[in-house]
Design a protein around this motif. Structure first.
Motif: not given
Length: 350
Positions: A9-13, A18-19, A23-30, A35-40
């Motif tokens: 996912v990191a490579r794709e985004a 760590g980012t 996103v998946f464990n502490h979304p409030d930190r991003v 966050r939207e780019r990683v989720e996509a």
């Protein structure tokens, strides 16, 4: 098919590992845009989120409590006292952000497997029946546990219970104050394999289940001090068939006891229904006391006079003993008499 990972996912985004983890464990930190780019990116390559089992193994904590019984699963919902305890445990677990896992079995082999494989941080054992086996299996698992209503007196076992002797005395004292001189006991089972029917005092006081034995002792200590002996005992299985058989024998003639000391609210409610179906007024002809104060006791018609166990307190203590560790291994909480509509003056008393 190769498993999709956080690194994929990191490579794709185009962001760091760590980012993506944040996103998946502490979304409030991003920030939202990242966050939207990683989720996509995760959606595009089929990443479904962190493996919950891996998360458990890493943290060594599930944030869930097992509530266990040796009975089939339906017991939690069909037995009124078990249902009330489960509701109290659920409320406290909710308040503390913990989940519950119900652990039960229709066979000993299944029970051993279920306790051995449950993903929980500890167990609350509902020990009305099969308590010794529950304790044995849970000890093998090596997780914290606490027993409710344990039928065995063992100081090495963490227990939450009630002062059954004092509670039983309250019921006798109440009926005696209303002028009742002829009382009878409808008892819970004496042990795992005990039967039902009339019993001797010595047999009842030696019951395998300490809660049954303690209530019997309390009933008789109060009755003896008030000169209310003899007082017949009928062992029941806490269900309709054995309770009705006991009542039919007690009231075979025209008279019978004017006061019934029922060792559970369930027994008491069955008894009231049977007495009324036979034309006996409750409390005009027969006064009835229960034990537990399950929710239906207050809403029944007539509302049940009973010895209240502090069910909410027991649930709160049990959850705390699992999540926080016990401050003490044995916690005995007091009972109290709740006077409602099923007890009144003895027949013939003004």
């Amino acid at each position: 098919m190769k498993k999709v990972t956080l690194r994929d996912v990191a490579r794709e985004a185009g962001v760091s590992h760590g980012t993506v983890s944040n996103v998946f464990n502490h979304p409030d930190r991003v920030v939202k845009k990242v966050r939207e780019r990683v989720e996509a990116a995760a959606l595009k390559i089929g990443y479904r989120g962190p493996d919950p089992l891996a998360r458990v193994l890493n943290s060594r904590r599930v944030n869930a409590i097992g509530v266990a019984t040796a009975e089939p699963m339906a017991f939690f919902f069909e037995d009124p006292f078990a249902s009330a305890i489960l509701a109290a445990v659920s409320r406290e677990a909710d308040a503390r952000g913990a989940g519950l896992s119900l652990v039960s079995a229709a066979s000993d082999k299944a029970l051993a497997w279920n306790i051995g494989s449950a993903l929980v941080d500890g167990f609350i054992l509902f020990c009305i029946e099969g308590g010794s086996r529950l304790v044995e299996l849970t000890r093998k698992r090596g997780l914290p546990f606490v027993a409710l209503e344990l039928g065995v007196d063992d100081p090495s076992i963490p227990v939450i219970g009630v002062d059954n002797v004092a509670g039983a005395r309250l019921a006798v004292d109440h009926l005696a104050a209303l002028g009742h001189r002829h009382l009878a006991i409808l008892s819970m089972p004496f042990g795992d394999s005990s039967g039902s029917g009339p019993a001797m005092r010595s047999e009842a006081e030696a019951a395998e289940y300490s809660s049954t034995a303690d209530r019997i002792r309390g009933y008789f200590e109060a009755a003896e001090s008030l000169g209310l002996l003899p007082m017949p005992i009928y062992q029941t299985r806490n269900e309709e068939k054995s309770v009705i058989a006991a009542l039919a024998e007690l009231y075979e003639g025209q008279n019978g006891p004017t006061g019934l000391l029922c060792m559970s609210d369930r027994i008491a409610l069955i008894a009231i229904e049977w007495l009324r179906s036979r034309g006996r007024n409750v409390p005009g002809d027969v006064s009835v006391t229960g034990f537990d104060d399950i929710p239906v006791a207050a809403t029944a018609s007539p509302a049940l006079t009973t010895i209240a166990q502090p069910i909410d307190v027991m649930g709160r203590l049990a959850v705390g003993m699992i999540l926080d560790g016990p401050e003490e291994t044995r916690k005995i909480v007091p009972t109290r008499l709740i006077v409602r509509d099923t007890t009144g003056k003895a027949p013939g008393r003004a």
